[in-house]
Design a protein around this motif. Structure first.
Motif, PDB file in Angstrom:
ATOM      1  N   PHE A  65       0.736  -1.531   0.005  1.00  0.00           N
ATOM      2  CA  PHE A  65       0.466  -0.128  -0.118  1.00  0.00           C
ATOM      3  C   PHE A  65       0.478   1.267   0.072  1.00  0.00           C
ATOM      4  O   PHE A  65       1.818   1.334   0.618  1.00  0.00           O
ATOM      5  CB  PHE A  65      -0.872   0.031   1.432  1.00  0.00           C
ATOM      6  CG  PHE A  65      -1.782  -1.105   1.061  1.00  0.00           C
ATOM      7  CD1 PHE A  65      -3.042  -1.346   0.625  1.00  0.00           C
ATOM      8  CD2 PHE A  65      -1.099  -2.048   2.230  1.00  0.00           C
ATOM      9  CE1 PHE A  65      -3.694  -2.945   0.269  1.00  0.00           C
ATOM     10  CE2 PHE A  65      -1.952  -3.439   2.021  1.00  0.00           C
ATOM     11  CZ  PHE A  65      -3.034  -3.833   1.439  1.00  0.00           C
ATOM     12  N   ALA A 111      -9.882   2.712   2.864  1.00  0.00           N
ATOM     13  CA  ALA A 111      -9.660   2.293   3.749  1.00  0.00           C
ATOM     14  C   ALA A 111     -11.269   1.964   5.012  1.00  0.00           C
ATOM     15  O   ALA A 111     -10.844   1.533   5.704  1.00  0.00           O
ATOM     16  CB  ALA A 111      -9.295   3.374   5.035  1.00  0.00           C
ATOM     17  N   LYS A 142     -11.401  -0.325   9.745  1.00  0.00           N
ATOM     18  CA  LYS A 142     -10.545  -0.282  10.931  1.00  0.00           C
ATOM     19  C   LYS A 142      -9.863  -1.437  11.290  1.00  0.00           C
ATOM     20  O   LYS A 142      -9.432  -2.091  12.455  1.00  0.00           O
ATOM     21  CB  LYS A 142     -11.663  -0.282  12.171  1.00  0.00           C
ATOM     22  CG  LYS A 142     -12.797   1.108  12.056  1.00  0.00           C
ATOM     23  CD  LYS A 142     -13.323   1.685  13.113  1.00  0.00           C
ATOM     24  CE  LYS A 142     -14.218   3.126  12.903  1.00  0.00           C
ATOM     25  NZ  LYS A 142     -15.417   3.217  13.895  1.00  0.00           N
TER      26      LYS A 142
HETATM   27  C1  FMN Z   1      -9.444  -2.541   2.792  1.00  0.00           C
HETATM   28  C2  FMN Z   1      -8.713  -1.977   3.904  1.00  0.00           C
HETATM   29  C3  FMN Z   1      -9.529  -1.709   4.661  1.00  0.00           C
HETATM   30  C4  FMN Z   1      -8.129  -0.842   5.844  1.00  0.00           C
HETATM   31  N1  FMN Z   1      -9.150   0.317   6.736  1.00  0.00           N
HETATM   32  C5  FMN Z   1      -8.580   0.131   7.839  1.00  0.00           C
HETATM   33  C6  FMN Z   1      -8.641   0.841   8.634  1.00  0.00           C
HETATM   34  O1  FMN Z   1     -10.288   1.226   9.064  1.00  0.00           O
HETATM   35  N2  FMN Z   1      -7.888   1.657   9.944  1.00  0.00           N
HETATM   36  C7  FMN Z   1      -6.827   0.612   9.533  1.00  0.00           C
HETATM   37  O2  FMN Z   1      -6.198   1.499  11.103  1.00  0.00           O
HETATM   38  N3  FMN Z   1      -6.369   0.175   9.016  1.00  0.00           N
HETATM   39  C8  FMN Z   1      -7.421  -0.182   7.934  1.00  0.00           C
HETATM   40  N4  FMN Z   1      -6.241  -1.031   7.042  1.00  0.00           N
HETATM   41  C9  FMN Z   1      -5.022  -0.670   7.213  1.00  0.00           C
HETATM   42  C10 FMN Z   1      -4.340  -2.082   7.399  1.00  0.00           C
HETATM   43  O3  FMN Z   1      -4.898  -2.163   8.850  1.00  0.00           O
HETATM   44  C11 FMN Z   1      -3.016  -2.268   7.780  1.00  0.00           C
HETATM   45  O4  FMN Z   1      -2.566  -1.732   8.329  1.00  0.00           O
HETATM   46  C12 FMN Z   1      -2.317  -2.529   6.408  1.00  0.00           C
HETATM   47  O5  FMN Z   1      -3.099  -4.011   5.415  1.00  0.00           O
HETATM   48  C13 FMN Z   1      -0.955  -2.678   6.244  1.00  0.00           C
HETATM   49  O6  FMN Z   1      -0.727  -4.450   6.911  1.00  0.00           O
HETATM   50  P1  FMN Z   1       0.341  -4.098   7.433  1.00  0.00           P
HETATM   51  O7  FMN Z   1       0.699  -3.141   8.474  1.00  0.00           O
HETATM   52  O8  FMN Z   1       0.598  -5.417   9.019  1.00  0.00           O
HETATM   53  O9  FMN Z   1       1.910  -4.315   6.787  1.00  0.00           O
HETATM   54  C14 FMN Z   1      -7.186  -1.818   6.289  1.00  0.00           C
HETATM   55  C15 FMN Z   1      -6.627  -1.917   5.099  1.00  0.00           C
HETATM   56  C16 FMN Z   1      -7.508  -2.812   3.761  1.00  0.00           C
HETATM   57  C17 FMN Z   1      -6.663  -4.304   2.805  1.00  0.00           C
END
Ligand code: FMN
Ligand code: ADP
Length: 305
Positions: A65, A111, A142
């Motif tokens: 991402f 998100a 979330k």
């Molecule tokens: C479709 C999608 C929606 C996400 N929405 C949120 C969100 O609303 N709040 C949040 O804190 N993280 C959100 N994330 C981030 C994930 O929690 C995570 O940080 C990200 O997928 C990267 O993963 P990693 O940090 O474990 O590598 C989202 C991820 C995806 C794939």
């Protein structure tokens, strides 16, 4: 067989995406994560995904991402700085033999996507037959989706491998731990987590005449890089394939990314406007420099090599 020398294909996806346009793609094993640093923990995920892909004859794909979710979810906070800004991260994935890299633009809309919708519109649409991620991976609005929900959702559709915590001295190897070492100036401790010395890339913006056997270069570093704490460091600088020993001083101006003044040993090449890779080896002193003028700096400071 697809070998490690195969050129990786990078695909940028913005939500709502044009995945149908790449839907003709081959079945794949997909590794999931942000992967800042591509450290030893990340390599555990990537090597497992690669081994599964090679054994099944699938593509070895990665989804990451950009920008970091923090920048979108907490826009009033300081912008994120990275251990591996995108170009360097892409290079690391290429070295690890990734076939296709999906870079999903992390936006407020993305998100909001539910864990179920993410699986349907991304994981399945990209022909993932097997998904690999770490024990603490979260996805969907979330961050409500986790490896348990992913495994359940995959039943009958795709296999899921959860990589258990990869540790060093009973601590999870993490990008946060590496950022903390940088903030403390402990660059010599970084290789035990990162797998190599911490590296930043930049371009020579000014170079000095040779002074004794030294050349001074002022290097501008992309502001997305996270720099170690201010101070003086022993470094190695690679310019056009040659490696020089050096001492790096960070010249700070309030509120800006510091410029780096690097004193290179026995470098007689014309370095002007060349790309430099700086490997940070050891913190030597905590002195802070306030000037950005190379000539002023050289006259003012003692040589340290
Ligand atoms: C479709 C999608 C929606 C996400 N929405 C949120 C969100 O609303 N709040 C949040 O804190 N993280 C959100 N994330 C981030 C994930 O929690 C995570 O940080 C990200 O997928 C990267 O993963 P990693 O940090 O474990 O590598 C989202 C991820 C995806 C794939
Ligand atoms: N030390 C580790 N052991 C096992 N899996 C890990 C480790 N570090 C990261 N991962 C996994 O790698 C992927 C990317 O994680 P990320 O959140 O970007 O790493 P970090 O926690 O270092 O910031 C995720 O699937 C995550 O679960």
């Amino acid at each position: 067989m697809k070998g490690d020398v195969q050129q990786m294909e990078t695909i940028h996806i913005e939500h709502p995406n044009e995945i149908p346009a790449i839907a003709g793609s081959a079945p794949c094993v997909l590794a999931l994560g942000f992967f800042d640093g591509v450290h030893i923990g990340h390599r555990g995920i990537l090597e497992a995904a690669k081994a599964a892909a090679r054994s099944k004859g699938y593509q070895f794909n990665v989804m990451t991402f950009y920008p970091h979710p923090k920048d979108i979810l907490f826009p009033s906070q300081e912008p994120m700085t990275y251990l591996t800004p995108l170009p360097l991260k892409e290079e690391r994935f290429q070295e690890l033999g990734v076939d296709r890299l999906f870079i999903v633009k992390f936006t407020p809309d993305f998100a909001q996507l539910s864990p179920e919708a993410f699986i349907e519109r991304y994981i399945l649409a990209l022909h993932s037959k097997h998904v690999v991620a770490g024990f603490d991976y979260h996805y969907g609005h979330k961050g409500k989706g986790n490896m348990e929900t992913l495994t359940r959702a995959g039943t009958g559709k795709f296999e899921v491998t959860t990589i258990q915590k990869i540790e060093q001295k009973e601590e999870k190897i993490s990008s946060t731990a590496i950022r903390e070492l940088l903030a403390a100036g402990k660059v010599d401790k970084v290789p035990s987590l990162l797998g190599c010395s911490y590296e930043t890339r930049g371009r020579v913006q000014k170079n000095s005449l040779f002074y004794k056997n030294h050349q001074f270069i002022k290097v501008d570093i992309d502001k997305e890089y996270r720099l170690p704490k201010l101070g003086i460091y022993r470094v190695e600088a690679e310019i056009e394939g040659r490696v020089y020993k050096g001492i790096c001083h960070q010249m700070s101006v309030a509120g800006c990314q510091p410029s780096l003044l690097v004193q290179l040993k026995e470098c007689f090449a014309d370095t002007y406007a060349k790309q430099v890779n700086i490997k940070w080896l050891k913190y030597t002193a905590g002195k802070q420099n306030e000037t950005t003028e190379v000539s002023e700096y050289i006259h003012k400071e003692e040589l340290v090599i």
